[in-house]
Design a protein around this motif. Structure first.
Motif, PDB file in Angstrom:
ATOM      1  N   SER A   2       0.842  -1.185   0.000  1.00 23.78           N
ATOM      2  CA  SER A   2       0.000   0.000   0.000  1.00 23.78           C
ATOM      3  C   SER A   2       0.885   1.244   0.000  1.00 23.78           C
ATOM      4  O   SER A   2       1.759   1.409   0.829  1.00 23.78           O
ATOM      5  N   ARG A   3       0.658   2.084  -0.981  1.00 26.57           N
ATOM      6  CA  ARG A   3       1.447   3.303  -1.144  1.00 26.57           C
ATOM      7  C   ARG A   3       0.478   4.485  -1.163  1.00 26.57           C
ATOM      8  O   ARG A   3      -0.497   4.479  -1.899  1.00 26.57           O
ATOM      9  N   ALA A   4       0.786   5.501  -0.342  1.00 28.39           N
ATOM     10  CA  ALA A   4      -0.063   6.686  -0.246  1.00 28.39           C
ATOM     11  C   ALA A   4       0.764   7.932  -0.508  1.00 28.39           C
ATOM     12  O   ALA A   4       1.970   7.955  -0.269  1.00 28.39           O
ATOM     13  N   VAL A   5       0.084   8.963  -0.984  1.00 34.07           N
ATOM     14  CA  VAL A   5       0.706  10.268  -1.219  1.00 34.07           C
ATOM     15  C   VAL A   5       0.055  11.273  -0.285  1.00 34.07           C
ATOM     16  O   VAL A   5      -1.179  11.372  -0.226  1.00 34.07           O
ATOM     17  N   PHE A   6       0.891  12.012   0.451  1.00 34.68           N
ATOM     18  CA  PHE A   6       0.432  13.119   1.281  1.00 34.68           C
ATOM     19  C   PHE A   6       0.909  14.398   0.620  1.00 34.68           C
ATOM     20  O   PHE A   6       2.071  14.770   0.730  1.00 34.68           O
ATOM     21  N   PRO A   7       0.012  15.083  -0.119  1.00 34.14           N
ATOM     22  CA  PRO A   7       0.418  16.274  -0.861  1.00 34.14           C
ATOM     23  C   PRO A   7       0.244  17.552  -0.042  1.00 34.14           C
ATOM     24  O   PRO A   7      -0.561  17.603   0.895  1.00 34.14           O
ATOM     25  N   GLY A   8       0.986  18.561  -0.419  1.00 34.68           N
ATOM     26  CA  GLY A   8       0.808  19.853   0.219  1.00 34.68           C
ATOM     27  C   GLY A   8       1.810  20.861  -0.294  1.00 34.68           C
ATOM     28  O   GLY A   8       2.711  20.529  -1.071  1.00 34.68           O
ATOM     29  N   THR A   9       1.656  22.069   0.182  1.00 38.30           N
ATOM     30  CA  THR A   9       2.604  23.117  -0.150  1.00 38.30           C
ATOM     31  C   THR A   9       3.776  23.077   0.819  1.00 38.30           C
ATOM     32  O   THR A   9       4.917  23.283   0.432  1.00 38.30           O
ATOM     33  N   PHE A  10       3.475  22.827   2.103  1.00 41.68           N
ATOM     34  CA  PHE A  10       4.508  22.688   3.136  1.00 41.68           C
ATOM     35  C   PHE A  10       5.441  23.906   3.155  1.00 41.68           C
ATOM     36  O   PHE A  10       6.656  23.771   3.126  1.00 41.68           O
ATOM     37  N   ASP A  11       4.833  25.086   3.248  1.00 40.63           N
ATOM     38  CA  ASP A  11       5.618  26.331   3.207  1.00 40.63           C
ATOM     39  C   ASP A  11       5.355  27.173   4.442  1.00 40.63           C
ATOM     40  O   ASP A  11       4.640  28.184   4.359  1.00 40.63           O
ATOM     41  N   PRO A  12       5.902  26.800   5.583  1.00 40.26           N
ATOM     42  CA  PRO A  12       6.799  25.680   5.881  1.00 40.26           C
ATOM     43  C   PRO A  12       6.020  24.474   6.420  1.00 40.26           C
ATOM     44  O   PRO A  12       4.852  24.604   6.788  1.00 40.26           O
ATOM     45  N   PRO A  13       6.693  23.313   6.519  1.00 39.80           N
ATOM     46  CA  PRO A  13       6.054  22.163   7.159  1.00 39.80           C
ATOM     47  C   PRO A  13       5.898  22.428   8.657  1.00 39.80           C
ATOM     48  O   PRO A  13       6.801  22.959   9.295  1.00 39.80           O
ATOM     49  N   THR A  14       4.732  22.079   9.193  1.00 42.51           N
ATOM     50  CA  THR A  14       4.406  22.344  10.593  1.00 42.51           C
ATOM     51  C   THR A  14       4.326  21.043  11.399  1.00 42.51           C
ATOM     52  O   THR A  14       4.382  19.942  10.835  1.00 42.51           O
ATOM     53  N   ASN A  15       4.138  21.200  12.707  1.00 41.23           N
ATOM     54  CA  ASN A  15       3.919  20.024  13.552  1.00 41.23           C
ATOM     55  C   ASN A  15       2.638  19.301  13.158  1.00 41.23           C
ATOM     56  O   ASN A  15       2.538  18.085  13.313  1.00 41.23           O
ATOM     57  N   GLY A  16       1.658  20.033  12.646  1.00 41.34           N
ATOM     58  CA  GLY A  16       0.436  19.394  12.155  1.00 41.34           C
ATOM     59  C   GLY A  16       0.726  18.478  10.974  1.00 41.34           C
ATOM     60  O   GLY A  16       0.218  17.358  10.903  1.00 41.34           O
ATOM     61  N   HIS A  17       1.558  18.950  10.041  1.00 37.52           N
ATOM     62  CA  HIS A  17       1.964  18.103   8.915  1.00 37.52           C
ATOM     63  C   HIS A  17       2.702  16.867   9.427  1.00 37.52           C
ATOM     64  O   HIS A  17       2.456  15.742   8.976  1.00 37.52           O
ATOM     65  N   LEU A  18       3.619  17.079  10.362  1.00 34.13           N
ATOM     66  CA  LEU A  18       4.423  15.973  10.877  1.00 34.13           C
ATOM     67  C   LEU A  18       3.553  14.931  11.569  1.00 34.13           C
ATOM     68  O   LEU A  18       3.782  13.732  11.437  1.00 34.13           O
ATOM     69  N   ASP A  19       2.527  15.366  12.274  1.00 33.33           N
ATOM     70  CA  ASP A  19       1.590  14.444  12.916  1.00 33.33           C
ATOM     71  C   ASP A  19       0.896  13.569  11.870  1.00 33.33           C
ATOM     72  O   ASP A  19       0.816  12.346  12.019  1.00 33.33           O
ATOM     73  N   ILE A  20       0.406  14.182  10.802  1.00 37.52           N
ATOM     74  CA  ILE A  20      -0.280  13.419   9.745  1.00 37.52           C
ATOM     75  C   ILE A  20       0.699  12.470   9.062  1.00 37.52           C
ATOM     76  O   ILE A  20       0.368  11.306   8.773  1.00 37.52           O
ATOM     77  N   ILE A  21       1.919  12.910   8.823  1.00 38.01           N
ATOM     78  CA  ILE A  21       2.931  12.047   8.198  1.00 38.01           C
ATOM     79  C   ILE A  21       3.175  10.819   9.065  1.00 38.01           C
ATOM     80  O   ILE A  21       3.191   9.681   8.564  1.00 38.01           O
ATOM     81  N   GLY A  22       3.359  11.012  10.353  1.00 34.62           N
ATOM     82  CA  GLY A  22       3.616   9.887  11.250  1.00 34.62           C
ATOM     83  C   GLY A  22       2.460   8.915  11.305  1.00 34.62           C
ATOM     84  O   GLY A  22       2.663   7.696  11.301  1.00 34.62           O
ATOM     85  N   ARG A  23       1.252   9.423  11.343  1.00 35.74           N
ATOM     86  CA  ARG A  23       0.087   8.543  11.393  1.00 35.74           C
ATOM     87  C   ARG A  23      -0.113   7.816  10.067  1.00 35.74           C
ATOM     88  O   ARG A  23      -0.483   6.640  10.044  1.00 35.74           O
ATOM     89  N   ALA A  24       0.145   8.498   8.962  1.00 36.91           N
ATOM     90  CA  ALA A  24       0.049   7.831   7.660  1.00 36.91           C
ATOM     91  C   ALA A  24       1.133   6.763   7.531  1.00 36.91           C
ATOM     92  O   ALA A  24       0.883   5.675   6.994  1.00 36.91           O
ATOM     93  N   ALA A  25       2.324   7.051   8.033  1.00 37.74           N
ATOM     94  CA  ALA A  25       3.421   6.078   7.973  1.00 37.74           C
ATOM     95  C   ALA A  25       3.079   4.806   8.744  1.00 37.74           C
ATOM     96  O   ALA A  25       3.512   3.715   8.367  1.00 37.74           O
ATOM     97  N   ALA A  26       2.298   4.945   9.803  1.00 39.74           N
ATOM     98  CA  ALA A  26       1.881   3.776  10.576  1.00 39.74           C
ATOM     99  C   ALA A  26       0.782   2.977   9.864  1.00 39.74           C
ATOM    100  O   ALA A  26       0.610   1.791  10.114  1.00 39.74           O
ATOM    101  N   ALA A  27       0.052   3.626   8.955  1.00 36.71           N
ATOM    102  CA  ALA A  27      -1.093   2.990   8.298  1.00 36.71           C
ATOM    103  C   ALA A  27      -0.771   2.396   6.931  1.00 36.71           C
ATOM    104  O   ALA A  27      -1.484   1.505   6.468  1.00 36.71           O
ATOM    105  N   PHE A  28       0.284   2.876   6.268  1.00 37.06           N
ATOM    106  CA  PHE A  28       0.600   2.437   4.912  1.00 37.06           C
ATOM    107  C   PHE A  28       2.019   1.894   4.848  1.00 37.06           C
ATOM    108  O   PHE A  28       2.884   2.278   5.632  1.00 37.06           O
ATOM    109  N   ASP A  29       2.253   1.015   3.870  1.00 35.84           N
ATOM    110  CA  ASP A  29       3.597   0.464   3.676  1.00 35.84           C
ATOM    111  C   ASP A  29       4.592   1.546   3.279  1.00 35.84           C
ATOM    112  O   ASP A  29       5.738   1.531   3.705  1.00 35.84           O
ATOM    113  N   GLU A  30       4.144   2.483   2.446  1.00 39.84           N
ATOM    114  CA  GLU A  30       4.999   3.583   2.010  1.00 39.84           C
ATOM    115  C   GLU A  30       4.168   4.850   1.882  1.00 39.84           C
ATOM    116  O   GLU A  30       3.038   4.817   1.405  1.00 39.84           O
ATOM    117  N   VAL A  31       4.762   5.962   2.305  1.00 37.78           N
ATOM    118  CA  VAL A  31       4.122   7.271   2.163  1.00 37.78           C
ATOM    119  C   VAL A  31       5.082   8.182   1.412  1.00 37.78           C
ATOM    120  O   VAL A  31       6.264   8.270   1.752  1.00 37.78           O
TER     121      VAL A  31
END
Length: 156
Positions: A2-31
């Motif tokens: 399972s491969r997922a894409v987390f898109p965004g502008t990330f200008d700049p990346p925030t703790n909110g982005h990092l939270d979603i990245i970590g949770r997605a990383a736990a749910a999918f084989d690759e993000v």
């Protein structure tokens, strides 16, 4: 796989982005954290700087990589073999906007969208608001990973 894409502008990346990245990383084989590089948008950080920040903050996750895209997100997903788009939701307003986009993306490509509600402590954080507060001299360290905060301080 399972491969997922987390898109965004990330200008700049925030703790909110990092939270979603970590949770997605736990749910999918690759993000794939995909930074948009639409040249028509004015950004504080260049494409290269945003990719460098994202690469730094995602290093602890062994199944996360950083990429860039320009154009339709669903075309990028197809090229990367990703069947899922991950979106973080801060509010009902985010849901209203993102739902229509998710339905369009699924119709166009068959790529589904998974919504992850933001952790309550990050629900009010946005890159735009963080930049505005920082430009006016306010403290934003609580909203950003340390390396990103240092870059923002240096920039402003």
């Amino acid at each position: 796989m399972s491969r997922a894409v987390f898109p965004g502008t990330f200008d700049p990346p925030t703790n909110g982005h990092l939270d979603i990245i970590g949770r997605a990383a736990a749910a999918f084989d690759e993000v794939i954290v995909a930074a948009g590089v639409n040249q028509s948008k004015k950004r504080l950080f260049s494409d290269e700087e945003r990719v460098a920040m994202l690469t730094e903050i995602t290093e602890p996750f062994g199944n996360v990589r950083v990429g860039t895209f320009d154009g339709l997100l669903v075309d990028y997903c197809r090229a990367e073999g990703a069947g899922v788009i991950v979106k973080g939701l801060r509010s009902g307003g985010d849901y209203d906007y993102e739902l229509q986009m998710a339905q369009m993306n699924r119709h166009m490509s068959g790529v589904d969208t998974v919504f992850l509600p933001t952790a309550p402590e990050n629900a009010y954080i946005s890159s735009s608001l963080v930049k505005e507060i920082a430009r006016l001299g306010g403290a934003v360290g609580d909203f950003l990973p340390p390396g990103v905060h240092a870059r923002l301080r240096d920039r402003l």
